[in-house]
Scaffold this motif. Structure first.
Motif, short mmCIF file in Angstrom:
data_model
loop_
_atom_site.label_atom_id
_atom_site.label_comp_id
_atom_site.label_asym_id
_atom_site.label_seq_id
_atom_site.Cartn_x
_atom_site.Cartn_y
_atom_site.Cartn_z
N ILE A 139 0.84 -1.21 0.00
CA ILE A 139 0.00 0.00 0.00
C ILE A 139 0.87 1.25 0.00
N GLY A 140 1.95 1.23 0.79
CA GLY A 140 2.86 2.37 0.82
C GLY A 140 3.50 2.61 -0.54
N ALA A 141 3.96 1.54 -1.18
CA ALA A 141 4.61 1.68 -2.49
C ALA A 141 3.64 2.20 -3.54
N LEU A 142 2.42 1.66 -3.54
CA LEU A 142 1.43 2.08 -4.53
C LEU A 142 1.06 3.55 -4.32
N THR A 143 0.82 3.94 -3.08
CA THR A 143 0.43 5.32 -2.78
C THR A 143 1.54 6.30 -3.10
N ILE A 144 2.74 5.99 -2.64
CA ILE A 144 3.87 6.91 -2.83
C ILE A 144 4.22 7.05 -4.30
N LEU A 149 1.59 9.25 -6.01
CA LEU A 149 1.69 10.64 -5.58
C LEU A 149 2.95 11.31 -6.11
N GLN A 150 4.07 10.57 -6.13
CA GLN A 150 5.31 11.17 -6.63
C GLN A 150 5.24 11.44 -8.13
N THR A 151 4.49 10.61 -8.83
CA THR A 151 4.29 10.85 -10.26
C THR A 151 3.40 12.07 -10.49
N ALA A 152 2.35 12.19 -9.66
CA ALA A 152 1.41 13.30 -9.81
C ALA A 152 1.98 14.61 -9.27
N TRP A 153 2.74 14.53 -8.18
CA TRP A 153 3.29 15.73 -7.53
C TRP A 153 4.81 15.62 -7.41
N PRO A 154 5.53 15.71 -8.51
CA PRO A 154 6.99 15.56 -8.44
C PRO A 154 7.68 16.61 -7.58
N THR A 191 10.16 6.58 -6.86
CA THR A 191 11.07 7.55 -7.47
C THR A 191 12.13 7.98 -6.46
N ASN A 192 11.71 8.23 -5.23
CA ASN A 192 12.61 8.61 -4.15
C ASN A 192 12.12 8.05 -2.83
N GLY A 193 13.06 7.70 -1.96
CA GLY A 193 12.73 7.36 -0.59
C GLY A 193 13.27 8.43 0.33
N PHE A 194 13.24 8.16 1.62
CA PHE A 194 13.82 9.11 2.57
C PHE A 194 15.33 9.16 2.40
N GLN A 195 15.90 10.33 2.58
CA GLN A 195 17.35 10.51 2.53
C GLN A 195 17.89 10.59 3.96
N SER A 196 19.01 9.94 4.19
CA SER A 196 19.61 9.98 5.53
C SER A 196 20.29 11.33 5.76
N PHE A 197 20.50 11.65 7.03
CA PHE A 197 21.14 12.92 7.39
C PHE A 197 21.88 12.76 8.71
N ASP A 198 22.85 13.63 8.93
CA ASP A 198 23.57 13.68 10.20
C ASP A 198 22.89 14.71 11.11
N VAL A 199 22.67 14.34 12.37
CA VAL A 199 22.02 15.25 13.31
C VAL A 199 23.01 16.37 13.66
N PRO A 200 22.65 17.63 13.43
CA PRO A 200 23.57 18.74 13.73
C PRO A 200 24.04 18.71 15.18
N TRP A 201 25.32 19.00 15.38
CA TRP A 201 25.99 19.07 16.68
C TRP A 201 26.12 17.68 17.34
N LEU A 202 25.05 16.95 17.40
CA LEU A 202 25.12 15.65 18.08
C LEU A 202 26.02 14.67 17.33
#
Length: 318
Positions: free
Chosen positions: A49-54, A57-62, A129-140
């Motif tokens: 369901i997550g894959a189908l929805t995302i 939506l990503q195709t409709a709202w790039p 098309t895209n998933g979440f991107q990882s990030f480094d927590v500032p300062w921590l």
């Protein structure tokens, strides 16, 4: 060696999060008195369901890629609640065998999602098309030792699920709702005598289980997998093992899933670690499962499972 651990640990945490939220869902169900071995199927349904929805939506709202992902997670969570009602209805209302009902959930989810995805895409796979991107927590992330281990290459879902674990521990231990839920899994007759609607509490427990497990499948999709392929590679069953290994306690489950996440990550990257290259990969892949079996044998006599989990409760009220 320390550099290797720094490289592996963020990926281990990433792998831990879907296991953690799924096992936590199983905790709510079993604390209410309903065994839910359908976690695997619920994860598959959430991933589909997550894959189908995302993807739609990503195709409709790039221009709103991240927003589409969050909406997809919410839709997957809602779908898990609805799908888990099948298990709740069979187990609570019809007094069916809970193991058989959970097995049916696994079989239905696997079959229907593959059938639908093949009819939708033709290949059976649904790629994002895209998933979440990882990030480094500032300062921590600059903190010596702990920073590189805990605060680099993180995801927003990591902190969200850790907050859910802490809130769940508080809810189960300190609130009237948690007391009623645990009473239904320990002494349902006493709970009913005290005015608790046992059937309703068990429905709620299973629905929370469905929501969390489905969310786990969707999180796996947007952080690790990147596409729906019709399976979650047995992670639902591994989450069930972590639930038992963690002795049906939120913080115990956190420790168990972190262990499984680390062991599985080591197995997946063993060929690029000089110290592990001489060990056959199959041994490392089997390691967490073998340890699970050993742990289950060791802790079986001191198991803290809810006493009424899996037992049919019929108050005579329909």
């Amino acid at each position: 060696m320390w550099t290797t651990i720094e490289q592996i640990f963020p990926y281990a945490i990433m792998f831990t999060i879907p296991l953690l939220i799924t096992a936590l869902g199983g905790l709510f169900s079993e604390r209410s008195g309903v065994v839910n071995i359908g976690l695997e199927g619920l994860m598959v349904m959430g991933s589909f369901i997550g894959a189908l929805t995302i993807s739609k939506l990503q195709t409709a709202w790039p221009q709103h890629m991240v927003g589409a992902i969050w909406i997809g997670l919410l839709v997957a969570l809602a779908a898990g609640v609805l799908f888990s009602l099948l298990h709740a209805f069979a187990s609570v209302h019809l007094s069916a065998n809970q193991v058989i009902s959970g097995t049916a959930i696994n079989m239905i989810a696997g079959a229907i999602t593959v059938f639908l995805s093949r009819n939708i895409t033709g290949s059976g796979n649904i790629r994002l098309t895209n998933g979440f991107q990882s990030f480094d927590v500032p300062w921590l992330s600059d903190i010596p030792i702990l920073g590189p281990l805990l605060f680099t290459k993180t995801y927003w879902t990591t902190w969200l699920i850790l907050a859910v674990v802490l809130i769940s521990a508080w809810v189960l231990k300190k609130t009237p709702f948690g007391l009623r839920l645990r009473a239904c899994g320990e002494y349902p007759q006493a709970a009913e005598a005290a005015g608790v609607n046992v059937r309703r509490m068990r429905y709620i427990g299973v629905m929370i289980s469905g929501a969390f497990a489905s969310l786990g499948g969707a999180i796996l999709l947007v952080t690790i997998a990147g596409e729906f392929t019709g399976t979650v590679a047995g992670l639902g069953f591994l989450s069930l093992a972590a639930l038992i290994f963690g002795q049906w306690r939120p913080l115990g489950i956190l420790a168990a899933t972190l262990f499984f996440g680390f062991a599985s990550t080591v197995a997946n990257v063993s060929q690029v670690i000089p110290a592990l290259q001489d060990i056959p990969p199959i041994i490392l892949k089997l390691f967490p499962y073998v340890i699970t079996l050993i742990a289950l044998v060791i802790f079986s006599k001191s198991s803290q499972a809810p006493k009424a989990a899996g037992e049919v409760f019929d108050s005579g009220k329909r």
